[in-house]
Each structure stands twice: as C-alpha cells, then as structure tokens.
Design a protein around this motif. Structure first.
Motif, PDB file in Angstrom:
ATOM      1  N   LEU A  91       0.837  -1.194   0.000  1.00  0.00           N
ATOM      2  CA  LEU A  91       0.000   0.000   0.000  1.00  0.00           C
ATOM      3  C   LEU A  91       0.874   1.246   0.000  1.00  0.00           C
TER       4      LEU A  91
ATOM      5  N   SER B 278      -5.793   9.382  -2.029  1.00  0.00           N
ATOM      6  CA  SER B 278      -6.184   7.975  -2.148  1.00  0.00           C
ATOM      7  C   SER B 278      -5.150   7.087  -1.477  1.00  0.00           C
ATOM      8  N   VAL B 279      -5.574   5.893  -1.197  1.00  0.00           N
ATOM      9  CA  VAL B 279      -4.638   4.831  -0.846  1.00  0.00           C
ATOM     10  C   VAL B 279      -4.511   3.951  -2.084  1.00  0.00           C
ATOM     11  N   GLU B 280      -3.290   3.702  -2.489  1.00  0.00           N
ATOM     12  CA  GLU B 280      -3.093   2.876  -3.678  1.00  0.00           C
ATOM     13  C   GLU B 280      -2.659   1.469  -3.275  1.00  0.00           C
TER      14      GLU B 280
ATOM     15  N   ILE C 239      -8.956  -4.234   2.919  1.00  0.00           N
ATOM     16  CA  ILE C 239      -8.276  -2.941   2.869  1.00  0.00           C
ATOM     17  C   ILE C 239      -9.314  -1.805   2.924  1.00  0.00           C
ATOM     18  N   LEU C 240     -10.351  -1.942   2.132  1.00  0.00           N
ATOM     19  CA  LEU C 240     -11.398  -0.909   2.124  1.00  0.00           C
ATOM     20  C   LEU C 240     -12.046  -0.770   3.488  1.00  0.00           C
TER      21      LEU C 240
ATOM     22  N   ILE D 246      -9.607   1.037   5.923  1.00  0.00           N
ATOM     23  CA  ILE D 246      -9.505   2.476   5.648  1.00  0.00           C
ATOM     24  C   ILE D 246     -10.775   3.189   6.103  1.00  0.00           C
TER      25      ILE D 246
ATOM     26  N   VAL E 110      -9.862   4.275  -2.926  1.00  0.00           N
ATOM     27  CA  VAL E 110      -8.781   3.292  -3.006  1.00  0.00           C
ATOM     28  C   VAL E 110      -8.507   3.111  -4.488  1.00  0.00           C
TER      29      VAL E 110
ATOM     30  N   TYR F 159     -10.540   3.000  -9.570  1.00  0.00           N
ATOM     31  CA  TYR F 159     -10.822   3.453  -8.219  1.00  0.00           C
ATOM     32  C   TYR F 159     -12.045   2.753  -7.638  1.00  0.00           C
TER      33      TYR F 159
ATOM     34  N   VAL G 286     -14.430   4.851  -0.970  1.00  0.00           N
ATOM     35  CA  VAL G 286     -14.445   4.380   0.410  1.00  0.00           C
ATOM     36  C   VAL G 286     -15.783   4.747   1.035  1.00  0.00           C
TER      37      VAL G 286
END
Lengths: 55, 188
Positions: B66, B107-109, B132-133, B136, B147, B183, B186
């Motif tokens: 991440l 964003s989180v990549e 992950i979602l 976050i 994301v 994308y 979230v």
C-alpha cells in the motif's frame, strides 16, 4: 500511516457486511445501479469467507 | 457474539520490511514474480510502499503493498460521477462544487497485490481488497475518499477484469496495452 498497523481484536465476520449494506442504502439510495448493488452484495459475501487476525 | 460459519477460513496479516520472506512465493505471472524477487526490497527500503504478507496456516498465500497516492481522475470520469453513472464519494456535493475542480484526489493505492499460484481462485485476492477498504473506512485518521489501483496489462495478461469484478471503475480512459488507473469509493 494507513491505520493498518494498529493491533485490535480479530475482525468478526458479518459485522462489516451488515454495516456495508446499511451504509450503501443510507448513502447511495437512488444512485446505485444493478451493477453496484451486485458488487456490494459480492463484497459482503467475500468478507464472510475469512477471519483476519492481525499479528 | 455473532455466529461464525464453520467454513470460515482464518488468515493472518503481518506488516514486514523483509521481502525475502517471499522467496518461495510465486503468483505465476513472470513479470510480477521477477519484481517481487528482485526489486521489491528496494521499494520497501526507500519507503515507497508498505508490504503486507497474508498467511493461512502459517504459509504465505498472498502479498500486497500500500502507498498514498494523488489519484488523477479525468474530467470525463468526474462528469460521469456527477451524472450518477459512476460511484462518487459520499459527500453533499453540488455538481458545481469546488471539490470537482481538483484534478487529483487523496487515495490509498494498492501498489501490488499477488496471490500464490496454488491459492488462486479462492477469493483471497477479492477478500484482501474488501479488507483494505474496510480498514480504511474504519480509520478516523484517514480521510481519503478513494482506493486506487493501477491494473496491470502486459503480455496478454490483464488485471482489469479482476478489479472490475471487485467493484473498481476506470478513473481514466482505457487504452490498449496500458495499465489502467481504477478506483473504488471508500464507504464510511
């Protein structure tokens, strides 16, 4: 940094699934199409297949 | 206490800075395996990404990385969001809101995500994304709305169908043989 470092109790299955459904209904009423709904349903099911324990 | 399905599988996720733990790991895609075994460590050392290992019964079944990203969202995609044709963040946004003037969004990549070849088609990759979602969304210190992934396209292989199945939408116009930024919003 990403909030993924913190230790916490194991994620209990089903809880997020329920919350996700409620959040979707609350936040996206009238905006979700069939594809979106399918995605969310799939997400909830996938989350119920595993339990994660952080180490 | 919520009921637990007897078939529920138990995974552990650990953060590490040692990619050598992946020495026996193979996802079956040569370019990704080569990267993991030769270059990933330097990316981790430079702080370009955070590496996580996913284990089942102590065996590494998947890895992911991440990072933070300023996600570029094309004007066409933003237009579709405003029309309701693509998911948009849950904000009280007016179509003319200043929010839409930004070209880049926090964003989180998911920079890398790979499942061991022997464990593929078991929903592990899909689960990692959902996990992950969820993390976050639950993190009050993280205010990002998206994301993001850069779905790999190379040598006839494409990760785009997988990410579409996982609910990701293109953030830019898709082009042949080019990685595609995608994308997911979230939901908090």
């Amino acid at each position: 940094m990403l909030g993924i470092d913190s230790k916490e109790l194991p994620v209990v299955k089903g809880r997020y699934a329920t919350n996700a459904r409620k959040a979707v209904k609350r936040a996206h009423t009238g905006q979700l199409n069939a594809s979106d709904k399918k995605t969310m349903t799939r997400s909830a099911k996938i989350l119920e297949e595993f339990v994660v324990v952080k180490e | 206490m919520e009921k637990q399905n007897l078939n529920t599988r138990k995974l552990t996720i650990e953060k590490t800075k040692d990619s050598s733990l992946l020495s026996d790991f193979s996802c079956g895609i040569e370019s990704i395996d080569d990267f993991i075994h030769s270059e990933l460590q330097s990316y981790v050392d430079m702080g370009n990404c955070q590496l996580f290992l996913v284990r089942e019964n102590s065996v590494i079944v998947a890895m992911y990385c991440l990072d933070n990203l300023n996600l570029y969202i094309s004007e066409m995609t933003k237009s579709k969001m405003r029309e309701g044709a693509k998911p948009m963040p849950q904000k009280d946004l007016d179509p003319d809101d200043f929010y839409w003037l930004k070209p880049f969004f926090d964003s989180v990549e998911i920079t890398y995500l790979a499942v061991d070849k022997s464990k593929q088609h078991n929903h592990i990759g899909s689960f990692i994304i959902e996990y992950i979602l969820k993390e976050i969304a639950a993190d009050n210190n993280n205010i990002c709305d998206f994301v993001a992934v850069r779905a790999l396209k190379c040598n006839g292989y494409s990760a785009i169908p997988f990410y579409k199945k996982c609910g990701f939408y293109a953030a830019e116009e898709e082009q042949a043989e080019r990685n595609l930024f995608m994308y997911r919003v979230v939901i908090r």
